[in-house]
Design an enzyme around this catalytic site. Structure first.
Site, short mmCIF file in Angstrom:
data_model
loop_
_atom_site.label_atom_id
_atom_site.label_comp_id
_atom_site.label_asym_id
_atom_site.label_seq_id
_atom_site.Cartn_x
_atom_site.Cartn_y
_atom_site.Cartn_z
N ALA A 67 -7.73 2.36 4.47
CA ALA A 67 -8.08 1.70 3.22
C ALA A 67 -7.86 0.20 3.42
O ALA A 67 -7.09 -0.20 4.30
CB ALA A 67 -7.21 2.22 2.09
N GLY A 110 -6.75 6.05 5.64
CA GLY A 110 -7.92 6.53 4.91
C GLY A 110 -9.08 6.84 5.85
O GLY A 110 -9.94 7.67 5.54
N GLU A 113 -8.47 10.24 7.00
CA GLU A 113 -8.71 11.13 5.85
C GLU A 113 -10.21 11.28 5.57
O GLU A 113 -10.69 12.37 5.25
CB GLU A 113 -7.97 10.60 4.62
CG GLU A 113 -6.45 10.73 4.79
CD GLU A 113 -5.65 9.97 3.75
OE1 GLU A 113 -6.00 8.82 3.46
OE2 GLU A 113 -4.68 10.53 3.22
N GLU A 133 0.34 5.03 7.30
CA GLU A 133 0.74 4.47 6.00
C GLU A 133 2.24 4.22 5.91
O GLU A 133 2.70 3.31 5.25
CB GLU A 133 0.31 5.42 4.85
CG GLU A 133 -1.18 5.49 4.61
CD GLU A 133 -1.89 6.57 5.42
OE1 GLU A 133 -1.32 7.05 6.42
OE2 GLU A 133 -3.03 6.92 5.04
C1 HXC Z 1 -7.71 -4.61 5.95
C2 HXC Z 1 -7.74 -4.66 8.24
C3 HXC Z 1 -7.33 -3.31 8.28
C4 HXC Z 1 -7.14 -2.64 7.05
C5 HXC Z 1 -7.56 -4.05 10.29
N1 HXC Z 1 -7.86 -5.07 9.49
N2 HXC Z 1 -7.23 -2.96 9.59
N3 HXC Z 1 -7.91 -5.30 7.07
N4 HXC Z 1 -7.33 -3.32 5.91
N5 HXC Z 1 -6.79 -1.35 7.00
C6 HXC Z 1 -8.27 -6.41 9.89
C7 HXC Z 1 -7.13 -7.22 10.49
O1 HXC Z 1 -6.37 -7.81 9.47
C8 HXC Z 1 -7.89 -8.24 11.30
O2 HXC Z 1 -8.37 -9.25 10.45
C9 HXC Z 1 -9.09 -7.47 11.81
O3 HXC Z 1 -9.23 -6.33 10.95
C10 HXC Z 1 -8.89 -6.94 13.22
O4 HXC Z 1 -7.65 -6.26 13.27
P1 HXC Z 1 -6.52 -6.57 14.36
O5 HXC Z 1 -5.25 -6.08 13.81
O6 HXC Z 1 -6.57 -8.00 14.77
O7 HXC Z 1 -7.02 -5.68 15.57
P2 HXC Z 1 -6.15 -4.96 16.68
O8 HXC Z 1 -5.08 -5.89 17.19
O9 HXC Z 1 -7.14 -4.41 17.66
O10 HXC Z 1 -5.38 -3.77 15.95
C11 HXC Z 1 -6.15 -2.70 15.39
C12 HXC Z 1 -5.27 -1.85 14.45
C13 HXC Z 1 -4.61 -2.76 13.39
C14 HXC Z 1 -4.18 -1.12 15.26
C15 HXC Z 1 -6.16 -0.80 13.83
O11 HXC Z 1 -5.63 -3.58 12.80
C16 HXC Z 1 -3.93 -2.01 12.29
O12 HXC Z 1 -2.81 -1.53 12.47
N6 HXC Z 1 -4.58 -1.94 11.12
C17 HXC Z 1 -4.02 -1.28 9.95
C18 HXC Z 1 -4.08 0.21 10.09
C19 HXC Z 1 -3.45 0.92 8.89
O13 HXC Z 1 -2.26 0.67 8.59
N7 HXC Z 1 -4.24 1.74 8.18
C20 HXC Z 1 -3.75 2.41 7.00
C21 HXC Z 1 -4.12 1.59 5.80
S1 HXC Z 1 -3.47 2.27 4.30
P3 HXC Z 1 -8.24 -10.82 10.87
O14 HXC Z 1 -8.72 -11.55 9.63
O15 HXC Z 1 -6.83 -11.07 11.23
O16 HXC Z 1 -9.18 -10.95 12.04
C22 HXC Z 1 -4.44 3.55 3.95
C23 HXC Z 1 -4.05 4.32 2.72
C24 HXC Z 1 -5.05 5.39 2.41
O17 HXC Z 1 -5.37 3.85 4.60
C25 HXC Z 1 -4.77 5.94 1.08
C26 HXC Z 1 -5.81 6.87 0.60
C27 HXC Z 1 -7.17 6.63 1.08
#
Ligand code: HXC
Length: 259
Positions: A67, A110, A113, A133
């Site tokens: 998400a 998400g 999911e 998460e």
């Molecule tokens: C918003 C995101 C994002 C996300 C990545 N980005 N994931 N923005 N929401 N979920 C953005 C980063 O901020 C970054 O923007 C760009 O995408 C590239 O990401 P990087 O981190 O620079 O890439 P990398 O180093 O290759 O790492 C990839 C990654 C990491 C391991 C996937 O991005 C990460 O950990 N992302 C979050 C994953 C996560 O926690 N997902 C769960 C979300 S909560 P900039 O502007 O810096 O270039 C969720 C709840 C669901 O899903 C609830 C019900 C549906």
């Protein structure tokens, strides 16, 4: 079909409707608008009589990294309740036609999911699945504690959700989360080949098979078997059943007419 800003849609060959997540700058993070568009496009394809099977995919690098964290970070409980954006995902569960996920790169939170809403998953060798998460101080909210547990079992689901650790495509295959793993150069073609095969079958039977398999998640074995049996009997009201059995006896290929 509506115009979209976060996804693309296309029909690579007759009968197959594809939704591609397209927010490369944020690894296809699932914003509210993205989910509105995904659901809208899938429902559109689901309602087109000439579409027989659907595929959803992202890019080679990311199916979806979860998400959209930026969108949620300042939200309070009331905001989340009012948006109630995740209940929209239920509409994906209710699609009548098979949905295949073609997953490469990150399928996190998400994104994992959303993948689990699909009926079948083809993964590229680079696919990584996870429920991270916990690292954000929250928990899965769209099936990560429920669907994942049913698919991979309690111990693995616990570990994934409690540690946020990712699993590889091959680990996901070993656990039964994905149908197969193929090189990144071929995962989409593999999904299209699977969709093409399904699209060539009798459509009403396909629909009732999907419904019946999904029923097994929400009912007792006894009620599920009865549901299956009645659907089986119901197919004998279809012309496709007559045609399918007649074609077998006459040693020819059946021609389905979806009736
Ligand atoms: C918003 C995101 C994002 C996300 C990545 N980005 N994931 N923005 N929401 N979920 C953005 C980063 O901020 C970054 O923007 C760009 O995408 C590239 O990401 P990087 O981190 O620079 O890439 P990398 O180093 O290759 O790492 C990839 C990654 C990491 C391991 C996937 O991005 C990460 O950990 N992302 C979050 C994953 C996560 O926690 N997902 C769960 C979300 S909560 P900039 O502007 O810096 O270039 C969720 C709840 C669901 O899903 C609830 C019900 C549906």
């Amino acid at each position: 079909m509506n115009t979209y800003t976060c996804i693309k849609t296309y029909i690579p060959k007759p009968g197959i409707g594809i939704v591609q997540l397209h927010r490369p700058e944020v690894l296809n993070a699932l914003s509210l608008q993205t989910m509105i568009e995904i659901v809208d496009a899938l429902q559109y394809f689901d309602n087109q009589s000439d579409i027989r099977c659907m595929i959803i995919h992202g890019s080679d690098k990311a199916f979806a990294a979860g998400a959209d964290i930026t969108e949620m970070s300042d939200a309070g409980t009331i905001d989340m309740l009012e948006r109630d954006q995740f209940s929209r995902w239920e509409k994906i569960r209710l699609l009548k036609k098979p949905l295949i996920g073609a997953i490469s790169g990150y399928a996190l939170g998400g994104g994992c999911e959303l993948a689990m809403h699909c009926d079948m998953l083809i993964a590229s060798e680079t696919a990584q699945f996870g429920q991270p998460e916990i690292n954000l101080g929250v928990m899965p909210g769209a099936g990560g504690t429920q669907r994942l547990t049913r698919i991979v079992g309690k111990a693995q689901a616990m570990e994934m959700a409690l540690t946020g650790r990712m699993i590889s495509a091959y680990e996901a295959w070993r656990l039964g989360l994905v149908n197969r793993v193929v090189p990144v150069s071929g995962y989409l073609q593999e999904a299209i080949a699977l969709a093409t095969e399904i699209a060539s079958k009798a459509p009403i039977a396909i629909r009732l098979i999907k419904e019946s398999v999904l029923k097994s998640y929400s009912t007792t074995l006894e009620a599920g078997l009865e549901f299956e049996r009645k659907n089986f009997y119901m197919l004998f009201a279809s012309e496709d059943q007559k045609e399918g059995m007649k074609a077998f006896i006459e040693k020819r290929k059946p021609t389905w007419n979806n009736s």
